[in-house]
Design a protein around this motif. Structure first.
Motif, short mmCIF file in Angstrom:
data_model
loop_
_atom_site.label_atom_id
_atom_site.label_comp_id
_atom_site.label_asym_id
_atom_site.label_seq_id
_atom_site.Cartn_x
_atom_site.Cartn_y
_atom_site.Cartn_z
N GLY A 233 47.13 62.61 -64.17
CA GLY A 233 48.01 63.76 -64.03
C GLY A 233 49.17 63.41 -63.13
N THR A 234 50.39 63.54 -63.62
CA THR A 234 51.57 63.20 -62.85
C THR A 234 52.15 64.43 -62.15
N LYS A 235 53.05 64.18 -61.22
CA LYS A 235 53.75 65.23 -60.46
C LYS A 235 52.77 66.12 -59.71
N PHE A 236 51.68 65.49 -59.24
CA PHE A 236 50.65 66.22 -58.52
C PHE A 236 51.17 66.76 -57.19
N ASP A 237 52.16 66.07 -56.60
CA ASP A 237 52.69 66.51 -55.32
C ASP A 237 53.57 67.76 -55.46
N LEU A 238 53.80 68.21 -56.67
CA LEU A 238 54.51 69.48 -56.90
C LEU A 238 53.53 70.60 -57.20
N ALA A 239 52.27 70.43 -56.74
CA ALA A 239 51.17 71.33 -57.09
C ALA A 239 51.44 72.82 -56.82
N PRO A 240 52.18 73.22 -55.76
CA PRO A 240 52.42 74.66 -55.57
C PRO A 240 53.06 75.33 -56.77
N HIS A 241 53.76 74.55 -57.59
CA HIS A 241 54.42 75.10 -58.77
C HIS A 241 53.70 74.67 -60.05
N ALA A 242 52.45 74.20 -59.92
CA ALA A 242 51.75 73.60 -61.05
C ALA A 242 51.41 74.62 -62.13
N ALA A 243 51.47 74.14 -63.37
CA ALA A 243 51.03 74.93 -64.52
C ALA A 243 49.60 74.59 -64.90
N VAL A 244 49.06 73.52 -64.30
CA VAL A 244 47.68 73.10 -64.53
C VAL A 244 46.93 73.23 -63.21
N THR A 245 45.83 73.95 -63.20
CA THR A 245 45.10 74.23 -61.96
C THR A 245 43.97 73.22 -61.76
N GLU A 246 43.45 73.19 -60.54
CA GLU A 246 42.29 72.35 -60.25
C GLU A 246 41.09 72.78 -61.08
N ALA A 247 40.96 74.07 -61.34
CA ALA A 247 39.86 74.55 -62.19
C ALA A 247 40.00 74.00 -63.60
N ASP A 248 41.23 73.93 -64.10
CA ASP A 248 41.46 73.34 -65.42
C ASP A 248 41.02 71.88 -65.44
N VAL A 249 41.38 71.15 -64.38
CA VAL A 249 41.05 69.73 -64.32
C VAL A 249 39.55 69.53 -64.24
N ARG A 250 38.86 70.32 -63.42
CA ARG A 250 37.40 70.19 -63.32
C ARG A 250 36.73 70.50 -64.65
N ALA A 251 37.22 71.49 -65.36
CA ALA A 251 36.64 71.82 -66.66
C ALA A 251 36.83 70.68 -67.66
N PHE A 252 38.00 70.06 -67.62
CA PHE A 252 38.27 68.93 -68.52
C PHE A 252 37.35 67.76 -68.17
N GLU A 253 37.23 67.45 -66.88
CA GLU A 253 36.38 66.33 -66.47
C GLU A 253 34.94 66.55 -66.89
N GLY A 254 34.46 67.79 -66.76
CA GLY A 254 33.09 68.09 -67.16
C GLY A 254 32.88 67.98 -68.66
N ALA A 255 33.87 68.42 -69.43
CA ALA A 255 33.73 68.42 -70.89
C ALA A 255 33.85 67.02 -71.47
N TRP A 256 34.70 66.17 -70.88
CA TRP A 256 34.99 64.86 -71.45
C TRP A 256 34.35 63.70 -70.70
N GLY A 257 33.80 63.96 -69.54
CA GLY A 257 33.18 62.89 -68.78
C GLY A 257 34.18 61.86 -68.28
N LEU A 258 35.40 62.27 -68.06
CA LEU A 258 36.47 61.39 -67.60
C LEU A 258 37.03 61.93 -66.29
N ARG A 259 37.19 61.04 -65.31
CA ARG A 259 37.82 61.45 -64.07
C ARG A 259 39.33 61.50 -64.26
N VAL A 260 39.97 62.52 -63.72
CA VAL A 260 41.42 62.64 -63.77
C VAL A 260 42.01 62.08 -62.48
#
Length: 279
Positions: free
Chosen positions: A202-229
């Motif tokens: 995931g790029t542009k992580f340091d702009l997180a206050p304005h992020a369109a992708v949340t940490e909850a989204d990332v955790r759900a993806f990691e759990g579903a795909w077995g891949l660390r982001v």
């Protein structure tokens, strides 16, 4: 996988023991930019084996592929987006020693880089936990413009040829790039590509206050795909080369860990019980 279970020591390069190897990839307190025929210079007493990997980047246009390569290599990030066009070149990449379980044989040269692809070499020293000897990882990052990849059918096979890992990128600022990750992975890799390590960044992580992708989204993806982001910033930040290395070290450590572990599994070697690195 928790870092205490890694086959390589995370953060080793920034430790006192790694200092001579860190100095070999710096020049005047900046990251050294290596040409295709160059490599870090170490005194004979500190000479270590080199292992080479090819990684290619995939993601929609504007997601930050070229910026990620610059961020990882410690070079200036492009101020504005432009479609990667690339140049034709033949990087003389060679496997300097046989990987675990792979018989020694003729040195392997990476195929010619077609127009539309940019190939960038960078070096990252790391130390296996079960070894007294570090390893110098030489990573060749292949960056292909998404438009060119879709337009020219020969580019994707060229990227995948002898590839060791595929980096699938999304931007924390672009939700569509995140939601299309499953389709992107399915389009790029097929059933015959099981040996290619899949990595999501995931790029542009340091702009997180304005992020369109949340940490909850990332955790759900990691759990579903077995891949660390993995998370990458949009800018190098202040503090010079050493501060910049502290920011990119977790990403580069994770990349070489995944590749090293794949080779150990392929060779039937249990991580943590490998002995010294082959000469």
């Amino acid at each position: 996988m928790a870092e205490q279970d890694w086959a390589l020591e995370p953060g080793w390069l920034l430790s006192p023991a790694g200092r001579p190897y860190l100095d070999s990839i710096l020049h005047k307190n900046r990251r050294r930019v290596f040409g295709l025929l160059e490599r870090p210079v170490l005194p004979p007493a500190l000479a270590v084996p080199t292992v080479t990997y090819k990684l290619f980047l995939a993601g929609r246009s504007g997601v930050g592929k070229t910026a990620l390569v610059a961020w990882l290599g410690g070079t200036p990030v492009p101020p504005a987006h432009h479609e990667t066009l690339g140049i034709e070149a033949t990087p003389p990449t060679r496997r300097a020693w046989a990987r675990p379980g792979v018989p020694r044989g003729p040195r392997v040269t990476v195929p010619r880089v077609p127009a539309g692809i940019e190939a960038t070499p960078l070096f990252w020293p790391a130390k296996p936990r079960a070894s007294s000897r570090p390893v110098l990882f030489q990573l060749h990052l292949w960056d292909c413009g998404d438009g060119a990849l879709r337009k020219f059918e020969h580019l994707l096979p060229a990227c995948k040829e002898e590839a060791d890992a595929a980096l699938f990128l999304f931007s924390f600022m672009d939700r569509a790039s995140f939601e299309e990750l499953p389709a992107l992975m399915g389009r790029v890799l097929g059933p015959g590509d099981r040996d290619i390590v899949r990595v999501v960044v995931g790029t542009k992580f340091d702009l997180a206050p304005h992020a369109a992708v949340t940490e909850a989204d990332v955790r759900a993806f990691e759990g579903a795909w077995g891949l660390r982001v993995l998370r990458a910033g949009a800018a190098p930040g202040p503090g010079g080369a050493r501060a910049g290395l502290a920011r990119v070290a977790p990403v580069l450590d994770a990349l070489v860990e995944g590749l090293w572990r794949r080779d150990q599994v392929t060779a039937g070697v249990t991580p943590g019980d490998t002995g010294d690195t082959p000469a």
